[in-house]
Each structure stands twice: as C-alpha cells, then as structure tokens.
Design an enzyme around this catalytic site. Structure first.
Site, short mmCIF file in Angstrom:
data_model
loop_
_atom_site.label_atom_id
_atom_site.label_comp_id
_atom_site.label_asym_id
_atom_site.label_seq_id
_atom_site.Cartn_x
_atom_site.Cartn_y
_atom_site.Cartn_z
N HIS A 202 0.87 -1.17 0.00
CA HIS A 202 0.00 0.00 0.00
C HIS A 202 0.91 1.23 0.00
O HIS A 202 1.84 1.32 0.82
CB HIS A 202 -0.86 0.05 1.26
CG HIS A 202 -2.05 -0.87 1.26
ND1 HIS A 202 -1.96 -2.20 0.98
CD2 HIS A 202 -3.37 -0.62 1.50
CE1 HIS A 202 -3.18 -2.74 1.06
NE2 HIS A 202 -4.05 -1.80 1.37
N GLU A 205 -1.87 6.26 -0.61
CA GLU A 205 -3.30 6.34 -0.27
C GLU A 205 -3.47 7.64 0.52
O GLU A 205 -4.04 8.60 0.01
CB GLU A 205 -3.71 5.12 0.57
CG GLU A 205 -5.16 5.14 1.05
CD GLU A 205 -5.51 3.97 1.99
OE1 GLU A 205 -4.60 3.37 2.60
OE2 GLU A 205 -6.71 3.67 2.12
N ASP A 284 -12.25 -2.93 1.33
CA ASP A 284 -12.90 -3.53 2.51
C ASP A 284 -14.40 -3.35 2.33
O ASP A 284 -15.01 -2.48 2.98
CB ASP A 284 -12.42 -2.81 3.78
CG ASP A 284 -10.91 -2.86 3.93
OD1 ASP A 284 -10.40 -3.92 4.33
OD2 ASP A 284 -10.25 -1.86 3.60
N1 ADE Z 1 -6.13 -2.44 5.86
C1 ADE Z 1 -7.35 -2.71 5.39
N2 ADE Z 1 -7.72 -1.76 4.52
C2 ADE Z 1 -6.70 -0.88 4.41
C3 ADE Z 1 -6.46 0.29 3.66
N3 ADE Z 1 -7.36 0.80 2.81
N4 ADE Z 1 -5.30 0.94 3.84
C4 ADE Z 1 -4.38 0.47 4.68
N5 ADE Z 1 -4.55 -0.64 5.41
C5 ADE Z 1 -5.70 -1.31 5.28
ZN ZN Z 2 -6.21 -1.85 1.27
#
Ligand code: ADE
Ligand code: ZN
Length: 351
Positions: A202, A205, A284
């Site tokens: 990740h 974001e 999610d």
């Molecule tokens: N864990 C679950 N969803 C997440 C997200 N969008 N960003 C970082 N960690 C996560």
């Molecule tokens: Zn994620």
C-alpha cells in the site's frame, strides 16, 4: 451499461479478506466465540452500519477493522468469511482475485497462523472448484508493528511462502507514520525464501508520491496498492507507465476514508491518458458499502466511459494479474465476447 459492467470479467487485486466481515456476520461470530466487544461498540447491525458510513480517516476505520478481526478465531470462521465473499463477488462477474490477509491481526491474539491460512485456503479451493474463480493469497504485514514482528511472521509462514500457498507479500495499515523503508529487511527475507514470490505494498493512499517511489526503489515491489497520489509526480507517472506497473485503485474506499470527496475527483482519466494501468477494487467492502461491481458502477456514473475504454480497463486488470498466461488468455477471450455481445445494444441506445 450496468448489465455490461456486471458481465465484464473482473479481476480484484485489492481486497482484504478481513474487510469483508459484514456486521451481520460480525455479531454472530462474536457470540459463537465468546468475544466481548468494547463497551462503546455499536450494539446492532444498523448502528454499526451507520458508524461505518462516517469514518474520519484511515486510522478511524482501522480502529474498527481491528476490533472486527477479534471475532475470527476458528478455522471455520476464516473459511466462512472468505467463502461468503467469493459467492458475493461471483455475482458481480469476478473471474480472478488476489486477496490480502493480515496474519498479525490474528497471531497477536494467540491464533496460529496455520489456522488462518488453512481456513482461507479451503475457501479459495472451493471458489476454484465450485465457482470457477481463480485466487491467490497475499500475506500483508502490518506497518504499525515493528519489522521484527514482520520477520517473525515471515518465519512462521516459511513453509507457505516456500511452496507458493502464499503467492505474494504486501504491506498495509496506517501509512503516513510508517514509511516503506522500515520494511526493507522483511521484503528481502521473503525473496530469500522464495525468489519467485510477488511483491506489492500500500502506498500513496494517504501518503504522498514519495511513498510510492520508495516502495519501488527500496522494497522492489512490482505493483502498488492505491497509488493515486502518484499523479503529483510526473517522473513517477512516466516510470509507472514505462514499466506498466499496476495501481490497484479503490474508488469507494477513497471516498469513505475522506481521501477524496467524490469518485469524480480520482485521477483515473489522467492515469488512462498517461498509459498507467490500474484496476478497480473494493478494498474492505463490508466497511465501505460496496463490492467490486459497485465500484465499477460508481466510476461509470462519474466518468461515463465508452465500451472500448471499459474493455481497456478490464484488459489492463488481467494483464496486471499474477495468474498463469493460459488463464489470462481465457479471461481475455471472454472480455472480447462480452464486449461484442453488448456493443450493438449500447451503441444503439447511445446513437
Ligand atoms: N487495511 C485494510 N484496509 C486498508 C487500507 N485501505 N489501507 C491500509 N490498510 C488497510
Ligand atoms: Zn487496502
């Protein structure tokens, strides 16, 4: 168009299995496993859904997400969770998915890593045999925990990494305070165990474009999860385009976590114009109010892409997948079939 988008074969690359825990499964699992939820935790499915519609930011969401993980205890809990997701996603036109799980959120509570992997792998096997969905497991490390905990997790997963049950390594949780360079040793260790393991993280974001660049430079990832803040760095965008590095974008998640106010603000057209491949994903879905098709529809409502642009997005998602070329070819053929089936209808309506 929604009918076309539903039938369009999809790959999901950014889906946390723990993030598919719907409130109507969370409460029964808490009872089944005698898990006491915090005193101030919402008491009903309706109250919990309402709270899920008001996340202030990534950390506010993660606080709920980790409470949710506490109700998963037995192998069957992990199986039930993943199987419910695969069935739901099948009806959205899912053909292939590469799914995250967070072992440390379970092992920190005394659950054996093998219990987690066995439950999830059993659901993956059933998805393949009964739904025709191909799957790969991505083990994520929690970046708010020290890299020593990541190394210990890798050690307990050694056999699953060596035999390919764990297909890839990822990195998630709170981004900004925990930059990628903290995890160089973890990323090099998994490569020592299995040189063909895939790497992702990740980045970009909530963190800025440097998090993306440093994930590429220091962790040697070949994919970026989210990555939308890359658009603020022209050199990085050229690099992503030159290397055809896939960004796994999560539109509804970005809105629910206040990264953007509306899906229309996402730099999707800019990425398309710059030839940076991306896939659209649900992240999610139980927390953000939408599965993969909801994300496709939300994007279509804002961007109004043509059938050919959608076909290109679908093809990019296949090409950026880690499945075997034979499987890619099979899905690519089906994309062509679906496009040719719907083209006359859509062109007639829009004429
Ligand atoms: N864990 C679950 N969803 C997440 C997200 N969008 N960003 C970082 N960690 C996560
Ligand atoms: Zn994620």
């Amino acid at each position: 168009m929604e009918c076309f988008l539903r039938e369009l074969p999809k790959c999901e690359h950014h889906l946390h299995l723990e993030g598919t825990l719907e409130p109507d499964l969370l409460f029964p699992l808490a009872s089944r496993n005698n898990i006491q939820l915090p005193d101030n935790f919402p008491k009903t499915v309706e109250e919990l859904n309402k709270r899920y519609s008001q996340f202030a930011d990534l950390q506010d969401f993660l606080d709920f997400y980790y409470i949710g993980t506490n109700v998963l205890v037995q192998e069957d809990d992990f199986f039930d969770l993943a199987w419910a997701y695969f069935q739901r996603a099948k009806s959205d036109g899912l053909w292939h998915c590469e799914v995250f799980f967070d072992p440390q959120s379970h092992t920190e509570r005394g659950i054996d890593l093998d219990v987690v992997v066995k439950g999830f792998q059993r659901a993956c096997d059933k998805a393949q045999s009964e739904l025709g969905i191909t799957t790969q497991l991505i083990m994520c490390l929690l970046r708010h925990l020290p890299s020593q905990s990541g190394l210990a997790t890798i050690e307990s997963a050694r056999e699953h990494i060596a035999n390919g049950t764990i297909h890839a390594l990822g990195l998630d949780s709170a981004e900004k305070p925990f930059p990628p360079q903290l995890f160089c040793d973890c990323y090099s260790r998994v490569k020592e165990i299995n040189p063909s393991i895939q790497l992702t993280a990740h980045a970009g974001e909530e963190g800025d474009a440097d998090f993306v660049t440093n994930s590429l430079n220091l962790l040697n990832v070949t994919r970026i999860d989210h990555g939308i803040n890359s658009v603020h760095d022209d050199i990085l965008i050229k690099r992503l385009s030159d290397n055809q590095t896939l960004l796994t974008v999560c539109p509804l998640s970005n809105v629910k976590l206040q990264v953007v106010k509306d899906v229309s603000e996402l730099p999707l057209q800019k990425l398309l114009d710059a030839n940076v491949p991306f896939s659209l994903n649900s992240d999610d879905p139980a927390y953000f109010g939408g599965y993969i098709l909801d994300n496709y529809v939300a994007v279509h409502t804002r961007f109004g892409w043509s059938i050919d642009t959608w076909a290109q997005v679908a093809v990019n998602a296949i090409n950026g997948s880690w499945c075997h070329q034979d499987r890619k070819d099979e899905i690519l053929r089906e994309i062509a079939n679906v496009v040719e089936k719907h083209r006359p209808i859509i062109e007639k309506i829009s004429a």
